[in-house]
Write a protein that holds these residues in place. Sequence first.
Motif, mmCIF file in Angstrom:
data_model
loop_
_atom_site.group_PDB
_atom_site.id
_atom_site.type_symbol
_atom_site.label_atom_id
_atom_site.label_comp_id
_atom_site.label_asym_id
_atom_site.label_seq_id
_atom_site.Cartn_x
_atom_site.Cartn_y
_atom_site.Cartn_z
ATOM 1 N N LEU A 155 -1.993 6.675 -26.923
ATOM 2 C CA LEU A 155 -0.561 6.644 -27.209
ATOM 3 C C LEU A 155 0.034 5.288 -26.869
ATOM 4 O O LEU A 155 0.836 4.734 -27.629
ATOM 5 N N LEU A 156 -0.382 4.722 -25.739
ATOM 6 C CA LEU A 156 0.070 3.385 -25.349
ATOM 7 C C LEU A 156 -0.335 2.359 -26.395
ATOM 8 O O LEU A 156 0.462 1.498 -26.797
ATOM 9 N N GLN A 157 -1.573 2.451 -26.854
ATOM 10 C CA GLN A 157 -2.083 1.505 -27.847
ATOM 11 C C GLN A 157 -1.378 1.679 -29.189
ATOM 12 O O GLN A 157 -1.118 0.702 -29.893
ATOM 13 N N LEU A 158 -1.055 2.924 -29.536
ATOM 14 C CA LEU A 158 -0.345 3.187 -30.782
ATOM 15 C C LEU A 158 1.011 2.510 -30.778
ATOM 16 O O LEU A 158 1.384 1.819 -31.734
ATOM 17 N N PHE A 159 1.756 2.675 -29.698
ATOM 18 C CA PHE A 159 3.093 2.094 -29.656
ATOM 19 C C PHE A 159 3.058 0.574 -29.533
ATOM 20 O O PHE A 159 4.029 -0.097 -29.882
ATOM 21 N N ALA A 160 1.938 0.042 -29.068
ATOM 22 C CA ALA A 160 1.784 -1.412 -29.068
ATOM 23 C C ALA A 160 1.766 -1.954 -30.491
ATOM 24 O O ALA A 160 2.068 -3.117 -30.723
ATOM 25 N N GLY A 161 1.381 -1.099 -31.446
ATOM 26 C CA GLY A 161 1.411 -1.494 -32.853
ATOM 27 C C GLY A 161 2.701 -1.119 -33.538
ATOM 28 O O GLY A 161 3.139 -1.792 -34.480
ATOM 29 N N LEU A 162 3.355 -0.047 -33.093
ATOM 30 C CA LEU A 162 4.574 0.409 -33.759
ATOM 31 C C LEU A 162 5.777 -0.472 -33.456
ATOM 32 O O LEU A 162 6.663 -0.626 -34.305
ATOM 33 N N ASN A 163 5.841 -1.055 -32.265
ATOM 34 C CA ASN A 163 6.958 -1.958 -31.977
ATOM 35 C C ASN A 163 6.943 -3.192 -32.889
ATOM 36 O O ASN A 163 7.973 -3.539 -33.471
ATOM 37 N N HIS A 211 11.151 -11.373 -28.830
ATOM 38 C CA HIS A 211 10.943 -12.107 -27.577
ATOM 39 C C HIS A 211 10.537 -11.165 -26.445
ATOM 40 O O HIS A 211 9.675 -11.502 -25.619
ATOM 41 N N LEU A 212 11.154 -9.988 -26.380
ATOM 42 C CA LEU A 212 10.779 -9.020 -25.358
ATOM 43 C C LEU A 212 9.328 -8.576 -25.540
ATOM 44 O O LEU A 212 8.572 -8.454 -24.568
ATOM 45 N N ASP A 258 7.196 -7.043 -22.361
ATOM 46 C CA ASP A 258 8.089 -5.957 -21.954
ATOM 47 C C ASP A 258 8.079 -4.885 -23.035
ATOM 48 O O ASP A 258 8.968 -4.826 -23.883
ATOM 49 N N ASP A 259 7.076 -4.005 -23.011
ATOM 50 C CA ASP A 259 6.927 -3.007 -24.070
ATOM 51 C C ASP A 259 8.070 -2.002 -24.091
ATOM 52 O O ASP A 259 8.485 -1.545 -25.156
ATOM 53 N N ILE A 260 8.585 -1.636 -22.910
ATOM 54 C CA ILE A 260 9.678 -0.657 -22.863
ATOM 55 C C ILE A 260 10.958 -1.264 -23.437
ATOM 56 O O ILE A 260 11.627 -0.669 -24.297
ATOM 57 N N GLY A 261 11.299 -2.455 -22.982
ATOM 58 C CA GLY A 261 12.484 -3.127 -23.513
ATOM 59 C C GLY A 261 12.350 -3.439 -24.984
ATOM 60 O O GLY A 261 13.301 -3.300 -25.759
ATOM 61 N N ALA A 262 11.151 -3.821 -25.385
ATOM 62 C CA ALA A 262 10.911 -4.136 -26.796
ATOM 63 C C ALA A 262 11.031 -2.889 -27.659
ATOM 64 O O ALA A 262 11.501 -2.955 -28.798
ATOM 65 N N GLY A 263 10.614 -1.732 -27.137
ATOM 66 C CA GLY A 263 10.713 -0.498 -27.899
ATOM 67 C C GLY A 263 12.144 -0.163 -28.252
ATOM 68 O O GLY A 263 12.458 0.175 -29.408
ATOM 69 N N GLU A 264 13.030 -0.263 -27.294
ATOM 70 C CA GLU A 264 14.450 -0.001 -27.540
ATOM 71 C C GLU A 264 15.020 -1.017 -28.528
ATOM 72 O O GLU A 264 15.679 -0.658 -29.512
#
Length: 386
Positions: A232-240, A304-305, A310-316
């Motif tokens: 799941l972590l790796q998936l969202f690394a691609g979705l952002n 930039h995030l 900063d994966d959490i900040g970048a997600g938002e």
Amino acid sequence: MTPVIESEEHKALRSAVAALGKRYGRDYLTRTIAEGKHLTELWSEAGKLGYLGVNLPEQYGGGGGGITDLSIVLEELGAAGSPLLMLVVSPAICGTVISRFGTEEQKRTWLPGLADGTRIMAFGITEPDAGSNSHRITTTARKDGADWLLTGRKVFISGVDMADAVLIVGRTEDARTGRLKPCLFIVPTDAEGFHKNPIDMELKAAEKQFELVLDDVRLPADALVGDEDAGLLQLFAGLNPERIMTAAFAIGMGRHALGKAVEYARDRTVWKAPIGAHQAIAHPLAQAHIDLELARLMMQKAAHLYDAGDDIGAGEAANMAKYAAGEACVKAVDQAVHTLGGNGLTREFGLASLITAARVARIAPVSREMILNYVSHQTLGLPKSY
């Protein structure tokens, strides 16, 4: 350096890519679509110039930059009228996931080709009954000795006919709990049991959409990307990056439409002054420009995030950027067509086709309603209704 102020390197990159895009332009795109071909010439030249892999590590043939750099490339090509949709998929999603989580062998095998454009990867997450809800994905991988057997269906997968492989989001069974968890697999498009069926789209684009049927596709153990327990972590690394790049795609399209409208409003004279002198024409165009610039600021913040880790900040920020850019793009295209009146619907000016294309930025890869859900739950802390 704050995200608001671009570095000299980024300004130079923007200028260089804009010059490349101008050499091809909207005519090249529409001609290629009419001929049923791919944007091979532009893709190849962009690869040779190093633009396709600006975000990938230097040791694997990339530019050593980040999603900030790649978003500039896509935005400027879009502003020139010839965006490359597969930039969102091949280097942004697949290249990022492999460079962050892949094995050394996977990196050596895929990243150099993704960087120079000689190899292309598609991305498969969406399913008929699950959409992009990773918790409802039914494509499953089960162990068979040292191999994996992958079975399932995917829909609206872009560019499969161009791709050497598809990064497929599937699910494996957790040995401890028995529950299914998401995992990522590199699936060659020539694998036995891999079937692709084109989807008949009303929207005409150089990149075709496909349904995939995976019928016990046998994959070696090293087809799994990253840690099976961190899917799941790796998936969202691609979705952002996907959301950031979709924002760039939308902003470029909006800028292209707005540029056509401004040029027309400066020259078109019906009474004594050009129509652009009238506030009823000028103000909506000014508003469209403001909305696009604001969307770009959020996109830059998100990029930039993400590049800062900063994966959490970048997600938002990535979700908000995608939302803002989609809305700004639709409004810009609509106002551009309206500014040209009947001419806005002619083939000569090439704006009418953008009406449908602009809607894509509101729908894919995640709808604006799901983004509002994300912000209301994750940012504002409001309860879920589902």
